[in-house]
Motif scaffolding. Sequence first.
Motif, mmCIF file in Angstrom:
data_model
loop_
_atom_site.group_PDB
_atom_site.id
_atom_site.type_symbol
_atom_site.label_atom_id
_atom_site.label_comp_id
_atom_site.label_asym_id
_atom_site.label_seq_id
_atom_site.Cartn_x
_atom_site.Cartn_y
_atom_site.Cartn_z
ATOM 1 N N LYS A 105 1.817 9.275 11.726
ATOM 2 C CA LYS A 105 0.424 8.856 11.678
ATOM 3 C C LYS A 105 0.264 7.686 10.716
ATOM 4 C CE LYS A 105 -4.126 10.454 10.284
ATOM 5 N NZ LYS A 105 -4.855 11.390 9.485
ATOM 6 N N ALA A 106 -0.570 6.721 11.097
ATOM 7 C CA ALA A 106 -0.879 5.600 10.216
ATOM 8 C C ALA A 106 -1.788 6.098 9.093
ATOM 9 C CB ALA A 106 -1.565 4.490 10.995
ATOM 10 N N HIS A 107 -1.537 5.606 7.876
ATOM 11 C CA HIS A 107 -2.328 6.029 6.714
ATOM 12 C C HIS A 107 -2.864 4.829 5.954
ATOM 13 C CE1 HIS A 107 -1.417 10.318 6.787
ATOM 14 N NE2 HIS A 107 -0.202 9.984 7.179
ATOM 15 N N ARG A 108 -4.041 5.018 5.343
ATOM 16 C CA ARG A 108 -4.612 4.013 4.448
ATOM 17 C C ARG A 108 -3.811 3.997 3.148
ATOM 18 N NH1 ARG A 108 -9.253 6.998 5.498
ATOM 19 N NH2 ARG A 108 -9.330 7.472 3.311
ATOM 20 N N VAL A 109 -3.912 2.887 2.441
ATOM 21 C CA VAL A 109 -3.195 2.732 1.176
ATOM 22 C C VAL A 109 -3.593 3.839 0.196
ATOM 23 C CG1 VAL A 109 -2.783 1.216 -0.799
ATOM 24 C CG2 VAL A 109 -2.975 0.253 1.507
ATOM 25 N N SER A 110 -4.878 4.168 0.141
ATOM 26 C CA SER A 110 -5.335 5.208 -0.784
ATOM 27 C C SER A 110 -4.724 6.571 -0.449
ATOM 28 C CB SER A 110 -6.862 5.302 -0.778
ATOM 29 O OG SER A 110 -7.338 5.604 0.525
ATOM 30 N N GLU A 133 6.963 -3.519 4.610
ATOM 31 C CA GLU A 133 6.428 -4.272 5.743
ATOM 32 C C GLU A 133 7.254 -5.545 5.978
ATOM 33 O OE1 GLU A 133 2.491 -6.745 7.170
ATOM 34 O OE2 GLU A 133 2.611 -6.034 5.105
ATOM 35 N N LYS A 134 7.523 -6.288 4.912
ATOM 36 C CA LYS A 134 8.284 -7.535 4.999
ATOM 37 C C LYS A 134 9.659 -7.303 5.629
ATOM 38 C CE LYS A 134 10.611 -10.663 1.873
ATOM 39 N NZ LYS A 134 10.911 -10.871 0.477
ATOM 40 N N ASN A 135 10.267 -6.172 5.338
ATOM 41 C CA ASN A 135 11.590 -5.854 5.873
ATOM 42 C C ASN A 135 11.541 -5.129 7.218
ATOM 43 O OD1 ASN A 135 13.748 -6.708 3.875
ATOM 44 N ND2 ASN A 135 12.233 -5.748 2.537
ATOM 45 N N GLY A 136 10.340 -4.963 7.768
ATOM 46 C CA GLY A 136 10.198 -4.396 9.102
ATOM 47 C C GLY A 136 10.177 -2.883 9.197
ATOM 48 N N TYR A 137 10.073 -2.184 8.065
ATOM 49 C CA TYR A 137 10.084 -0.721 8.071
ATOM 50 C C TYR A 137 8.686 -0.133 8.258
ATOM 51 C CZ TYR A 137 14.933 -0.882 6.628
ATOM 52 O OH TYR A 137 16.282 -1.109 6.599
ATOM 53 N N LEU A 138 7.668 -0.877 7.869
ATOM 54 C CA LEU A 138 6.282 -0.448 8.057
ATOM 55 C C LEU A 138 5.558 -1.462 8.935
ATOM 56 C CD1 LEU A 138 4.962 0.727 4.545
ATOM 57 C CD2 LEU A 138 5.470 2.150 6.529
ATOM 58 N N ILE A 139 4.632 -0.954 9.735
ATOM 59 C CA ILE A 139 3.777 -1.811 10.559
ATOM 60 C C ILE A 139 2.384 -1.742 9.959
ATOM 61 C CG2 ILE A 139 2.799 -2.161 12.850
ATOM 62 C CD1 ILE A 139 5.357 -0.642 13.895
ATOM 63 N N LYS A 140 1.848 -2.899 9.634
ATOM 64 C CA LYS A 140 0.527 -2.999 8.997
ATOM 65 C C LYS A 140 -0.527 -3.265 10.067
ATOM 66 C CE LYS A 140 -1.779 -5.849 5.487
ATOM 67 N NZ LYS A 140 -1.540 -6.955 4.539
ATOM 68 N N ASP A 141 -1.648 -2.575 9.955
ATOM 69 C CA ASP A 141 -2.755 -2.776 10.879
ATOM 70 C C ASP A 141 -4.043 -2.734 10.080
ATOM 71 O OD1 ASP A 141 -3.941 -3.189 13.376
ATOM 72 O OD2 ASP A 141 -4.146 -1.052 13.756
ATOM 73 N N LYS A 142 -5.021 -3.501 10.529
ATOM 74 C CA LYS A 142 -6.304 -3.544 9.834
ATOM 75 C C LYS A 142 -7.389 -3.096 10.795
ATOM 76 C CE LYS A 142 -9.000 -6.471 6.810
ATOM 77 N NZ LYS A 142 -9.144 -7.770 6.189
ATOM 78 N N VAL A 143 -8.154 -2.108 10.388
ATOM 79 C CA VAL A 143 -9.292 -1.634 11.157
ATOM 80 C C VAL A 143 -10.508 -1.826 10.267
ATOM 81 C CG1 VAL A 143 -10.354 0.333 12.306
ATOM 82 C CG2 VAL A 143 -7.867 0.067 12.356
ATOM 83 N N SER A 144 -11.382 -2.731 10.677
ATOM 84 C CA SER A 144 -12.523 -3.128 9.866
ATOM 85 C C SER A 144 -11.966 -3.687 8.554
ATOM 86 C CB SER A 144 -13.465 -1.942 9.657
ATOM 87 O OG SER A 144 -14.678 -2.353 9.106
ATOM 88 N N TYR A 148 -4.061 -0.039 7.269
ATOM 89 C CA TYR A 148 -3.268 1.141 7.593
ATOM 90 C C TYR A 148 -1.801 0.745 7.718
ATOM 91 C CZ TYR A 148 -7.518 3.709 8.786
ATOM 92 O OH TYR A 148 -8.722 4.347 8.740
ATOM 93 N N TYR A 149 -0.929 1.691 7.388
ATOM 94 C CA TYR A 149 0.504 1.480 7.544
ATOM 95 C C TYR A 149 1.089 2.617 8.367
ATOM 96 C CZ TYR A 149 0.398 -2.112 3.944
ATOM 97 O OH TYR A 149 0.140 -3.252 3.240
ATOM 98 N N LYS A 150 1.973 2.252 9.296
ATOM 99 C CA LYS A 150 2.679 3.231 10.116
ATOM 100 C C LYS A 150 4.149 2.850 10.108
ATOM 101 C CE LYS A 150 2.528 5.868 14.334
ATOM 102 N NZ LYS A 150 3.716 6.538 14.075
#
Length: 159
Positions: A105-110, A133-144, A148-150
């Motif tokens: 599941k994608a989670h917020r930073v908090s 994220e830079k190394n490709g292990y996490l996918i960053k997404d922005k909702v509003s 979120y990171y997955k």
Amino acid sequence: MGKTYDLSGIISKRRNELIAGVLVACNVMEAAGTGFDKIAEEYASVDKKHQPYIYSSSDHFTLVLPDLTYEDGINDNDSAPAVTFMPVKNGTEYDEKILSFCYFKAHRVSEIAEYLGVSDSSYLRKKMLGNLEKNGYLIKDKVSRAIYYKTNQEKVILK
């Protein structure tokens, strides 16, 4: 967990009818339009931990169909899965916990900060999450305004 959707109302349309026709003729694929009906039928009476869900980002979506033979269903946040991955360049001691927590599941930073027991700081955002994220292990997404990171399941696998 992602949102759960009723799959019974989805109408399936094939992208290439010619290819579909050949696959049906070769008995490699069933007749038109039976896939979503069968999925909806299989999952109609399952509990919440076994419900299908959809995760989406800006350029793709993933439909998750939990294995109905797995008694525990989808793991809760309390029981993050064991994962394995190649060591991350400039990694931290928290990499495995982060990737495990964000695997299903994608989670917020908090939420990630709370799970790790650390503060929601620029160090967490830049050095830990940013590096993954830079190394490709996490996918960053922005909702509003929320980020979120997955976990990228192509680079991180379950043990």
